[in-house]
Design a protein around this motif. Structure first.
Motif, mmCIF file in Angstrom:
data_model
loop_
_atom_site.group_PDB
_atom_site.id
_atom_site.type_symbol
_atom_site.label_atom_id
_atom_site.label_comp_id
_atom_site.label_asym_id
_atom_site.label_seq_id
_atom_site.Cartn_x
_atom_site.Cartn_y
_atom_site.Cartn_z
ATOM 1 N N ALA A 1 0.835 -1.213 0.000
ATOM 2 C CA ALA A 1 0.000 0.000 0.000
ATOM 3 C C ALA A 1 0.867 1.259 0.000
ATOM 4 O O ALA A 1 0.584 2.220 -0.733
ATOM 5 N N VAL A 2 1.928 1.259 0.794
ATOM 6 C CA VAL A 2 2.816 2.430 0.842
ATOM 7 C C VAL A 2 3.559 2.590 -0.484
ATOM 8 O O VAL A 2 3.704 3.707 -0.991
ATOM 9 N N LEU A 3 4.015 1.505 -1.059
ATOM 10 C CA LEU A 3 4.730 1.585 -2.341
ATOM 11 C C LEU A 3 3.813 2.089 -3.456
ATOM 12 O O LEU A 3 4.240 2.862 -4.321
ATOM 13 N N LYS A 4 2.543 1.684 -3.434
ATOM 14 C CA LYS A 4 1.577 2.174 -4.432
ATOM 15 C C LYS A 4 1.404 3.685 -4.316
ATOM 16 O O LYS A 4 1.408 4.408 -5.315
ATOM 17 N N LEU A 5 1.250 4.164 -3.076
ATOM 18 C CA LEU A 5 1.099 5.609 -2.886
ATOM 19 C C LEU A 5 2.364 6.339 -3.315
ATOM 20 O O LEU A 5 2.297 7.368 -3.995
ATOM 21 N N GLY A 6 3.511 5.808 -2.929
ATOM 22 C CA GLY A 6 4.776 6.436 -3.311
ATOM 23 C C GLY A 6 4.926 6.539 -4.821
ATOM 24 O O GLY A 6 5.366 7.566 -5.348
ATOM 25 N N THR A 7 4.542 5.502 -5.517
ATOM 26 C CA THR A 7 4.599 5.505 -6.984
ATOM 27 C C THR A 7 3.628 6.535 -7.556
ATOM 28 O O THR A 7 3.967 7.290 -8.469
ATOM 29 N N ALA A 8 2.413 6.594 -7.001
ATOM 30 C CA ALA A 8 1.408 7.551 -7.476
ATOM 31 C C ALA A 8 1.856 8.998 -7.271
ATOM 32 O O ALA A 8 1.478 9.880 -8.042
ATOM 33 N N LEU A 9 2.667 9.250 -6.227
ATOM 34 C CA LEU A 9 3.143 10.615 -5.942
ATOM 35 C C LEU A 9 4.518 10.889 -6.540
ATOM 36 O O LEU A 9 5.164 11.877 -6.195
ATOM 37 N N ASN A 10 4.958 9.995 -7.441
ATOM 38 C CA ASN A 10 6.259 10.119 -8.116
ATOM 39 C C ASN A 10 7.425 10.145 -7.132
ATOM 40 O O ASN A 10 8.414 10.845 -7.340
ATOM 41 N N GLY A 11 7.293 9.362 -6.074
ATOM 42 C CA GLY A 11 8.385 9.243 -5.115
ATOM 43 C C GLY A 11 9.399 8.215 -5.575
ATOM 44 O O GLY A 11 9.131 7.390 -6.444
ATOM 45 N N GLU A 12 10.578 8.273 -4.972
ATOM 46 C CA GLU A 12 11.630 7.304 -5.260
ATOM 47 C C GLU A 12 11.444 6.108 -4.338
ATOM 48 O O GLU A 12 11.265 6.264 -3.128
ATOM 49 N N ILE A 13 11.495 4.926 -4.916
ATOM 50 C CA ILE A 13 11.437 3.690 -4.136
ATOM 51 C C ILE A 13 12.877 3.179 -4.038
ATOM 52 O O ILE A 13 13.413 2.651 -5.014
ATOM 53 N N PRO A 14 13.526 3.373 -2.893
ATOM 54 C CA PRO A 14 14.932 2.969 -2.785
ATOM 55 C C PRO A 14 15.088 1.451 -2.812
ATOM 56 O O PRO A 14 14.142 0.714 -2.484
ATOM 57 N N PRO A 15 16.284 0.960 -3.176
ATOM 58 C CA PRO A 15 16.498 -0.491 -3.252
ATOM 59 C C PRO A 15 16.491 -1.174 -1.886
ATOM 60 O O PRO A 15 16.231 -2.369 -1.797
ATOM 61 N N THR A 16 16.782 -0.430 -0.827
ATOM 62 C CA THR A 16 16.751 -1.007 0.519
ATOM 63 C C THR A 16 15.988 -0.087 1.464
ATOM 64 O O THR A 16 15.933 1.131 1.267
ATOM 65 N N SER A 17 15.426 -0.691 2.465
ATOM 66 C CA SER A 17 14.676 0.028 3.488
ATOM 67 C C SER A 17 14.930 -0.700 4.800
ATOM 68 O O SER A 17 15.298 -1.874 4.803
ATOM 69 N N LYS A 18 14.727 -0.009 5.923
ATOM 70 C CA LYS A 18 14.909 -0.692 7.198
ATOM 71 C C LYS A 18 13.979 -0.101 8.248
ATOM 72 O O LYS A 18 13.483 1.014 8.104
ATOM 73 N N PHE A 19 13.769 -0.871 9.290
ATOM 74 C CA PHE A 19 12.966 -0.419 10.421
ATOM 75 C C PHE A 19 13.879 -0.107 11.594
ATOM 76 O O PHE A 19 14.961 -0.682 11.724
#
Length: 170
Positions: free
Chosen positions: A58-76
């Motif tokens: 869901a977050v990745l879909k929103l990020g894509t819709a807002l033309n955000g960058e989806i980085p190759p790595t993420s962490k908590f």
């Protein structure tokens, strides 16, 4: 003369079937306290969280819709603080490596969009039987519910712009 400079931090409760890091039912409106809980969302020793794939999607879909960058790595990360409605003594969140970096909506730049878990809920009641003092109870049904947090740059110049941004995001 002062000019408003507004940045927003918006939390969105995600309507996934399960909580952020366990298989418990995600039902924040459950009326019976402490029904949708397990050792993971209560932070019992030896338990390990498992990420909710639907929340990430869901977050990745929103990020894509807002033309955000989806980085190759993420962490908590662990955001440590004590509060009675935080069973772990920390909140699992993201900061320096979120799921989405940047993007834009209504000419407002997005700093990041990330996931975190919600806290429990405090219930304050009137005087309890016998003691005559008010009581505060904790309902852990909400603990661990997936929250998307969207953080903007301070690009908003008025309350009206903030409302327009929030309505468009909704």
């Amino acid at each position: 003369m002062y000019k408003p400079t507004i940045g927003l931090e918006i939390h969105v409760e995600l309507k996934t079937k399960t909580k952020m890091f366990c298989g418990c039912l995600n039902d924040p409106d459950e009326k019976k306290p402490n029904t949708n809980i397990c050792p993971i969302c209560l932070a019992h020793p030896g338990t390990l969280p498992t990420i909710n794939k639907k929340a990430v999607e869901a977050v990745l879909k929103l990020g894509t819709a807002l033309n955000g960058e989806i980085p190759p790595t993420s962490k908590f990360d662990r955001k440590n603080y004590f509060y009675p409605d935080l069973p772990k003594g920390y909140q699992i969140s993201q900061y320096d490596k979120p799921l989405v970096i940047g993007g834009e909506l209504n000419s407002v730049k997005i700093t990041r969009i990330h996931l975190e878990e919600d806290t429990a809920r405090l219930v304050h009641e009137g005087p309890s039987a016998g003691s005559g003092r008010p009581a505060s109870l904790v309902d852990f049904n909400r603990a661990g519910i997936p929250l998307m947090e969207l953080v903007t740059e301070p690009d908003i110049k008025s309350g009206e712009e903030a409302v327009a941004f929030a309505k468009e995001l909704q």
